[in-house]
Design a protein around this motif. Sequence first.
Motif, PDB file in Angstrom:
ATOM      1  N   HIS A  37       0.571  -0.965   0.033  1.00 51.09           N
ATOM      2  CA  HIS A  37       0.138   0.533   0.294  1.00 51.09           C
ATOM      3  C   HIS A  37       1.072   1.198   0.148  1.00 51.09           C
ATOM      4  O   HIS A  37       1.370   1.433   1.156  1.00 51.09           O
ATOM      5  CB  HIS A  37      -1.537   0.088   0.931  1.00 51.09           C
ATOM      6  CG  HIS A  37      -1.981  -1.137   1.454  1.00 51.09           C
ATOM      7  ND1 HIS A  37      -3.196  -0.825   0.821  1.00 51.09           N
ATOM      8  CD2 HIS A  37      -1.744  -2.569   2.149  1.00 51.09           C
ATOM      9  CE1 HIS A  37      -3.883  -2.434   1.850  1.00 51.09           C
ATOM     10  NE2 HIS A  37      -2.792  -2.968   1.716  1.00 51.09           N
ATOM     11  N   TRP A  96      -0.253   2.995  -7.933  1.00 47.88           N
ATOM     12  CA  TRP A  96      -1.882   2.663  -7.895  1.00 47.88           C
ATOM     13  C   TRP A  96      -2.258   2.126  -9.350  1.00 47.88           C
ATOM     14  O   TRP A  96      -3.202   1.285  -9.290  1.00 47.88           O
ATOM     15  CB  TRP A  96      -2.562   3.809  -7.299  1.00 47.88           C
ATOM     16  CG  TRP A  96      -2.570   3.911  -5.568  1.00 47.88           C
ATOM     17  CD1 TRP A  96      -1.787   4.365  -4.858  1.00 47.88           C
ATOM     18  CD2 TRP A  96      -2.330   1.726  -5.069  1.00 47.88           C
ATOM     19  NE1 TRP A  96      -1.736   3.726  -3.600  1.00 47.88           N
ATOM     20  CE2 TRP A  96      -2.002   2.574  -3.625  1.00 47.88           C
ATOM     21  CE3 TRP A  96      -3.004   1.121  -5.198  1.00 47.88           C
ATOM     22  CZ2 TRP A  96      -2.738   1.659  -2.316  1.00 47.88           C
ATOM     23  CZ3 TRP A  96      -4.046  -0.285  -4.152  1.00 47.88           C
ATOM     24  CH2 TRP A  96      -2.987   0.379  -2.653  1.00 47.88           C
ATOM     25  N   ASP A 100      -3.812  -1.099  -9.655  1.00 48.39           N
ATOM     26  CA  ASP A 100      -4.992  -1.416 -10.344  1.00 48.39           C
ATOM     27  C   ASP A 100      -5.548  -1.716 -11.484  1.00 48.39           C
ATOM     28  O   ASP A 100      -6.035  -2.940 -12.328  1.00 48.39           O
ATOM     29  CB  ASP A 100      -6.034  -0.343 -10.589  1.00 48.39           C
ATOM     30  CG  ASP A 100      -6.033   0.009  -9.337  1.00 48.39           C
ATOM     31  OD1 ASP A 100      -5.847  -0.801  -7.843  1.00 48.39           O
ATOM     32  OD2 ASP A 100      -5.995   0.944  -8.156  1.00 48.39           O
ATOM     33  N   TRP A 154      -6.005   9.142 -11.002  1.00 53.01           N
ATOM     34  CA  TRP A 154      -5.533   9.002 -10.055  1.00 53.01           C
ATOM     35  C   TRP A 154      -4.907   9.496  -8.748  1.00 53.01           C
ATOM     36  O   TRP A 154      -4.641   9.039  -8.046  1.00 53.01           O
ATOM     37  CB  TRP A 154      -4.205   8.139 -10.950  1.00 53.01           C
ATOM     38  CG  TRP A 154      -4.597   7.678 -12.456  1.00 53.01           C
ATOM     39  CD1 TRP A 154      -4.371   7.023 -13.461  1.00 53.01           C
ATOM     40  CD2 TRP A 154      -4.980   5.689 -11.844  1.00 53.01           C
ATOM     41  NE1 TRP A 154      -5.393   6.441 -13.719  1.00 53.01           N
ATOM     42  CE2 TRP A 154      -5.271   4.931 -13.463  1.00 53.01           C
ATOM     43  CE3 TRP A 154      -5.049   5.019 -10.297  1.00 53.01           C
ATOM     44  CZ2 TRP A 154      -5.764   3.825 -13.074  1.00 53.01           C
ATOM     45  CZ3 TRP A 154      -4.971   4.085 -10.776  1.00 53.01           C
ATOM     46  CH2 TRP A 154      -5.781   3.191 -12.014  1.00 53.01           C
ATOM     47  N   ARG A 157      -7.160   8.622  -6.633  1.00 58.89           N
ATOM     48  CA  ARG A 157      -6.394   7.024  -6.169  1.00 58.89           C
ATOM     49  C   ARG A 157      -6.121   6.830  -5.062  1.00 58.89           C
ATOM     50  O   ARG A 157      -5.807   6.335  -3.732  1.00 58.89           O
ATOM     51  CB  ARG A 157      -6.580   6.125  -7.343  1.00 58.89           C
ATOM     52  CG  ARG A 157      -6.093   4.750  -6.758  1.00 58.89           C
ATOM     53  CD  ARG A 157      -7.414   3.620  -6.346  1.00 58.89           C
ATOM     54  NE  ARG A 157      -7.071   2.512  -6.232  1.00 58.89           N
ATOM     55  CZ  ARG A 157      -6.592   1.841  -5.092  1.00 58.89           C
ATOM     56  NH1 ARG A 157      -7.080   3.036  -3.580  1.00 58.89           N
ATOM     57  NH2 ARG A 157      -6.689   0.888  -4.802  1.00 58.89           N
ATOM     58  N   LEU A 158      -5.182   7.918  -5.196  1.00 59.81           N
ATOM     59  CA  LEU A 158      -3.856   7.761  -3.882  1.00 59.81           C
ATOM     60  C   LEU A 158      -4.718   8.691  -2.895  1.00 59.81           C
ATOM     61  O   LEU A 158      -4.651   8.577  -1.274  1.00 59.81           O
ATOM     62  CB  LEU A 158      -2.570   8.876  -5.221  1.00 59.81           C
ATOM     63  CG  LEU A 158      -1.919   9.075  -3.828  1.00 59.81           C
ATOM     64  CD1 LEU A 158      -1.344   7.699  -2.731  1.00 59.81           C
ATOM     65  CD2 LEU A 158      -1.005  10.352  -4.306  1.00 59.81           C
ATOM     66  N   ALA A 161      -6.386   6.140  -0.911  1.00 55.36           N
ATOM     67  CA  ALA A 161      -6.035   5.230  -0.426  1.00 55.36           C
ATOM     68  C   ALA A 161      -5.354   5.659   0.771  1.00 55.36           C
ATOM     69  O   ALA A 161      -5.681   4.608   2.062  1.00 55.36           O
ATOM     70  CB  ALA A 161      -4.487   4.455  -1.488  1.00 55.36           C
TER      71      ALA A 161
END
Length: 201
Positions: A37, A96, A100, A154, A157-158, A161
Amino acid sequence: MKAPLHFYFDFSSPYSYIASEWIEALAACHGRSVQWHAILLGVTFQAAELRSPVHHPIKREYSLHDFARSARFEGVPYVQPEPFPIPTQNTARVFWWLADTQAMSVAAAWARAGLRAYFVRGVPLNDANALKQLAAQSGLDAAAAERVWNDPAWKERLKRANEAALAAGVFGAPFFTIDGEAFWGNDRKAQIERWLAQGTI
């Protein structure tokens, strides 16, 4: 199948780099896979009301000494990068994207490449040209990687996370969770090994 070991790391964390060099082998010895991660320490520090130890004058020299000492103890190369620390959101967004759209193994390979580049060769991961060059050296499409780290999808997306990490109780890096048990720090290796072997401490 045994549940995977979750490994939270930041590309600008020396202890994350050191842990990244042993975590896969240790997990494999106990029949575990590793779920990597990529997170941003700045986000966790803010949530936990913490700062990097190098930002505290009384801790800075000890911390810099301990980074190198811990690497020597683990038998991995280490050169203190300058500048340090640096923002690593672009490198994490590429992670990521790979996780993904390709596979965790591909993303993990990128993570190791990025950590080694910064902490062994001093590659400034916050420099777009240096990061594109690293992407190409790692077998990625450098232009595609650059588009990714500038893409709002993206970036989001981070962000997700980081939010998921905070929800899981993560407040630093490296941070590990195994069967719901949390361990913080590269120096928890012996405890992690005991847990993997016995399921308890």
